[in-house]
Design a protein around this motif. Structure first.
Motif, PDB file in Angstrom:
ATOM      1  N   LEU A 195      -4.778   3.431   0.083  1.00 53.13           N
ATOM      2  CA  LEU A 195      -3.350   3.491  -0.238  1.00 53.13           C
ATOM      3  C   LEU A 195      -2.575   2.381   0.460  1.00 53.13           C
ATOM      4  O   LEU A 195      -1.645   1.800  -0.106  1.00 53.13           O
ATOM      5  CB  LEU A 195      -2.782   4.858   0.141  1.00 53.13           C
ATOM      6  CG  LEU A 195      -3.294   6.048  -0.692  1.00 53.13           C
ATOM      7  CD1 LEU A 195      -2.726   7.351  -0.170  1.00 53.13           C
ATOM      8  CD2 LEU A 195      -2.948   5.870  -2.166  1.00 53.13           C
ATOM      9  N   ASN A 196      -2.956   2.061   1.694  1.00 51.02           N
ATOM     10  CA  ASN A 196      -2.284   0.990   2.423  1.00 51.02           C
ATOM     11  C   ASN A 196      -2.481  -0.355   1.715  1.00 51.02           C
ATOM     12  O   ASN A 196      -1.540  -1.156   1.597  1.00 51.02           O
ATOM     13  CB  ASN A 196      -2.812   0.899   3.855  1.00 51.02           C
ATOM     14  CG  ASN A 196      -2.315   2.038   4.731  1.00 51.02           C
ATOM     15  OD1 ASN A 196      -1.345   2.720   4.396  1.00 51.02           O
ATOM     16  ND2 ASN A 196      -2.976   2.254   5.859  1.00 51.02           N
ATOM     17  N   ALA A 197      -3.705  -0.594   1.256  1.00 50.97           N
ATOM     18  CA  ALA A 197      -3.982  -1.839   0.534  1.00 50.97           C
ATOM     19  C   ALA A 197      -3.193  -1.871  -0.777  1.00 50.97           C
ATOM     20  O   ALA A 197      -2.622  -2.907  -1.148  1.00 50.97           O
ATOM     21  CB  ALA A 197      -5.477  -1.959   0.251  1.00 50.97           C
ATOM     22  N   SER A 198      -3.146  -0.749  -1.467  1.00 45.41           N
ATOM     23  CA  SER A 198      -2.442  -0.671  -2.746  1.00 45.41           C
ATOM     24  C   SER A 198      -0.948  -0.921  -2.576  1.00 45.41           C
ATOM     25  O   SER A 198      -0.323  -1.627  -3.377  1.00 45.41           O
ATOM     26  CB  SER A 198      -2.669   0.700  -3.379  1.00 45.41           C
ATOM     27  OG  SER A 198      -2.010   0.813  -4.615  1.00 45.41           O
ATOM     28  N   GLU A 199      -0.353  -0.360  -1.530  1.00 46.14           N
ATOM     29  CA  GLU A 199       1.076  -0.551  -1.274  1.00 46.14           C
ATOM     30  C   GLU A 199       1.408  -2.017  -1.011  1.00 46.14           C
ATOM     31  O   GLU A 199       2.528  -2.465  -1.276  1.00 46.14           O
ATOM     32  CB  GLU A 199       1.502   0.318  -0.089  1.00 46.14           C
ATOM     33  CG  GLU A 199       1.535   1.802  -0.414  1.00 46.14           C
ATOM     34  CD  GLU A 199       1.798   2.661   0.809  1.00 46.14           C
ATOM     35  OE1 GLU A 199       2.031   2.072   1.899  1.00 46.14           O
ATOM     36  OE2 GLU A 199       1.784   3.899   0.691  1.00 46.14           O
ATOM     37  N   GLU A 200       0.439  -2.759  -0.498  1.00 44.07           N
ATOM     38  CA  GLU A 200       0.635  -4.181  -0.227  1.00 44.07           C
ATOM     39  C   GLU A 200       0.187  -5.045  -1.402  1.00 44.07           C
ATOM     40  O   GLU A 200       0.014  -6.255  -1.259  1.00 44.07           O
ATOM     41  CB  GLU A 200      -0.128  -4.563   1.044  1.00 44.07           C
ATOM     42  CG  GLU A 200       0.378  -3.859   2.289  1.00 44.07           C
ATOM     43  CD  GLU A 200      -0.498  -4.124   3.511  1.00 44.07           C
ATOM     44  OE1 GLU A 200      -1.362  -5.016   3.430  1.00 44.07           O
ATOM     45  OE2 GLU A 200      -0.308  -3.437   4.533  1.00 44.07           O
ATOM     46  N   PRO A 327      -7.437  -0.249  -6.731  1.00 45.45           N
ATOM     47  CA  PRO A 327      -7.317  -0.911  -5.431  1.00 45.45           C
ATOM     48  C   PRO A 327      -8.637  -0.872  -4.655  1.00 45.45           C
ATOM     49  O   PRO A 327      -8.831  -1.622  -3.706  1.00 45.45           O
ATOM     50  CB  PRO A 327      -6.223  -0.110  -4.718  1.00 45.45           C
ATOM     51  CG  PRO A 327      -6.244   1.229  -5.379  1.00 45.45           C
ATOM     52  CD  PRO A 327      -6.633   0.977  -6.806  1.00 45.45           C
ATOM     53  N   CYS A 328      -9.554  -0.007  -5.083  1.00 46.72           N
ATOM     54  CA  CYS A 328     -10.886   0.086  -4.483  1.00 46.72           C
ATOM     55  C   CYS A 328     -11.831   0.716  -5.498  1.00 46.72           C
ATOM     56  O   CYS A 328     -11.563   1.801  -6.012  1.00 46.72           O
ATOM     57  CB  CYS A 328     -10.861   0.922  -3.211  1.00 46.72           C
ATOM     58  SG  CYS A 328     -12.476   1.060  -2.380  1.00 46.72           S
ATOM     59  N   ILE A 329     -12.945   0.039  -5.802  1.00 47.60           N
ATOM     60  CA  ILE A 329     -13.865   0.581  -6.810  1.00 47.60           C
ATOM     61  C   ILE A 329     -15.030   1.343  -6.173  1.00 47.60           C
ATOM     62  O   ILE A 329     -15.847   1.919  -6.883  1.00 47.60           O
ATOM     63  CB  ILE A 329     -14.401  -0.534  -7.733  1.00 47.60           C
ATOM     64  CG1 ILE A 329     -15.130  -1.626  -6.953  1.00 47.60           C
ATOM     65  CG2 ILE A 329     -13.262  -1.124  -8.545  1.00 47.60           C
ATOM     66  CD1 ILE A 329     -16.593  -1.418  -6.785  1.00 47.60           C
TER      67      ILE A 329
END
Length: 362
Positions: A195-200, A327-329
């Motif tokens: 989620l942190n990666a997706s928000e960025e 954002p992550c597979i």
């Protein structure tokens, strides 16, 4: 485009991410094998994105058996199945024909074939793995009759690494968590990392660990027919896989032989006290669980602005990607790793059976 895996149990993959259908052909499955269609659907569910940490693209993934299966039983003919793609808006992909996405197959595909037109990920897309899961589920049902079971789980995502010793039961239990982590605490941490990666407007990669039990001592082959080399080839064929290691893998480089060797002992059969080799010696099973890990890169399609090249003007330019992307597979790759493993093992079982038959007939 079609792609093949295996010799005696031969899987052929076809389709593209935004074509009308993707599908598969499975040869070498004998007549009269009962196929659990519900189990196939359950495993397809494992591949679907989880809300919040996966793509918003949704597909029903309904499998249509065209031939080879009738009333849930194989006919002995080639199994042909297909899955309709229903969500295939390619409008946001047109720009990539001019400005290829860094980290994606766009650039080499466009240079290799000037007629190539990017629609989704085309034949390079992870969308095609839905077909692999169907074939892998059928193969899993075959090898389970031999007492061989396969289960995988998420070992790491981004900076979150599960360093605990894990069992086959842990891998099976991971299916209850969205990230496919081995326990709830790690699922929470990995979810936050995604989620942190997706928000960025970014993405994150990770590692899948796969454990196979029930392989008899001596199962496999040598040199180019070795069990680990055939597993590695199949796993590397999964989009975004960039590395694989068996047992202690690269850590073996820092060990001495006295540390890395797995001692034998007898207890109702020859067994090993440790499993640094990941259950494989000389390309064959040593009777211990086969253990390997596969690394998957971060999803290349991200919202952050990136450097690329305008192929029409041959000038440097910028690219900001829109659309529906994971954002992550890694969580979705877990069942795919299991599936290709099942396919390789089913093929090797059939080849060994055919080899024995030929020997008896000679």
């Amino acid at each position: 485009m079609i792609y093949r895996l295996g010799d005696s149990v031969r899987f052929t993959l076809y389709g593209e991410s935004h074509s009308e259908y993707i599908g598969g052909l499975l040869d070498g499955i004998q007549k009269g094998v009962e196929i659990d269609l519900d189990r196939i659907n359950e495993e397809l569910e494992q591949r679907k994105p989880s809300e919040g940490i996966g793509t918003t693209r949704t597909e029903p993934d309904e499998v249509e058996f065209v031939s080879g299966v009738w009333g849930g039983v194989t006919t002995g003919e080639r199994i042909h199945y297909r899955i309709r793609n229903t969500n295939v808006d390619s409008s946001k992909y047109e720009i990539f024909n001019k400005t290829p996405r860094p980290g994606h197959a766009d650039l080499p595909a466009l240079v290799k074939d000037p007629n190539h037109r990017i629609k989704g990920g085309n034949q390079y897309s992870g969308r095609l793995t839905v077909s692999i899961v169907v074939a892998g589920s059928i193969a899993r049902q075959l090898i389970s009759q031999k007492g061989i079971e396969v289960a995988a789980f998420t070992r790491s995502i981004g900076k979150i690494r599960d360093l605990k010793e894990r069992t086959f039961e842990d891998a099976v239990g991971s299916k209850q968590y969205p990230t496919k982590a081995a326990e709830k605490d790690f699922d929470t941490l990995m979810t936050t990392e995604i989620l942190n990666a997706s928000e960025e407007e970014d993405s994150v990669g990770g590692t899948v660990e796969c454990i196979t039990t029930g392989l008899p001592i001596g199962f496999g082959g040598t040199w180019f027919d070795s069990l680990d080399s055939e597993i590695a080839r199949a796993v590397f064929s999964i989009p975004a896989c960039k590395g694989i290691e068996f047992g202690k893998g690269f850590k073996l480089a820092g060990m001495r032989g006295s540390e890395s060797n797995d001692p034998f002992y007898y207890d109702d059969g020859v067994k090993v006290r440790s499993n640094n080799m990941g259950g494989i010696l000389g390309g064959m099973s040593d009777g211990a669980p086969m253990v390997f890990r596969a690394v998957f890169k971060p999803t290349p399609s991200i919202g952050k602005e990136q450097d690329t090249v305008d192929l029409e003007t041959m000038q440097d330019t910028k690219l900001k990607i829109e659309g529906r992307h994971d954002p992550c597979i890694v969580p979705r790759a877990v069942i795919v790793v299991e599936s290709v493993t099942c396919l390789v093992i089913a093929d090797k079982i059939r080849r060994e059976e055919q080899g024995l038959l030929e020997l008896l007939q000679s």
